[in-house]
Design a protein around this motif. Sequence first.
Motif: not given
Length: 175
Positions: A68, A86, A88, A90-92, A94-95, A98, A150, A154
């Motif tokens: 993802k 991705v 962002d 932070f999103d990257m 987090a992915l 996870e 988590n 954010r």
Amino acid sequence: MDLTPATREFILHWGEMGTKWGVNRSVAQIHALLHIMPKPMTAEEICDVLGLARSNVSTALKELQSWKLVKATRELGDRRDHFSSVQDVFDMVALIVEGRREREYLPTIDALRRVTKEAEADGTPKETRARMTETLETMEQLDNWYQDINRLPRSVQLTIMKLGAKIARFLPKSG
């Protein structure tokens, strides 16, 4: 498309780091390229820029999509997929965290649960069982902490990160 020296260095370094993280160098380089490019790229463009074989790029893009980290979009009048990362950071992260948790950390906790239970009945020495149990409990605590963090919004996560080592000033000193 010509890459600037800094862009080239970013992609090469990300590829090197990828190998240290257990990711194929080409996969990491493609991810780096898509992450820093301002607009989506076709597989052909990725091949041209990085000098990689089409089959290598296709395989890497599928892998990145499964994590993802990369998505494919279409443009009117163009049958080709356009790939983007991705954006962002932070999103990257987090992915990635996870994904690694799912693929590596949780299976290790499951294995530790099994062997700890098995060790109770198979004659494993008490000291060895204690070490196994301590390892399992610590890993479970870390996973529980991760899940608690988590679940936070954010903005709260970022505040906690910014606090960083400053929290240590409020804790009792050891030793």
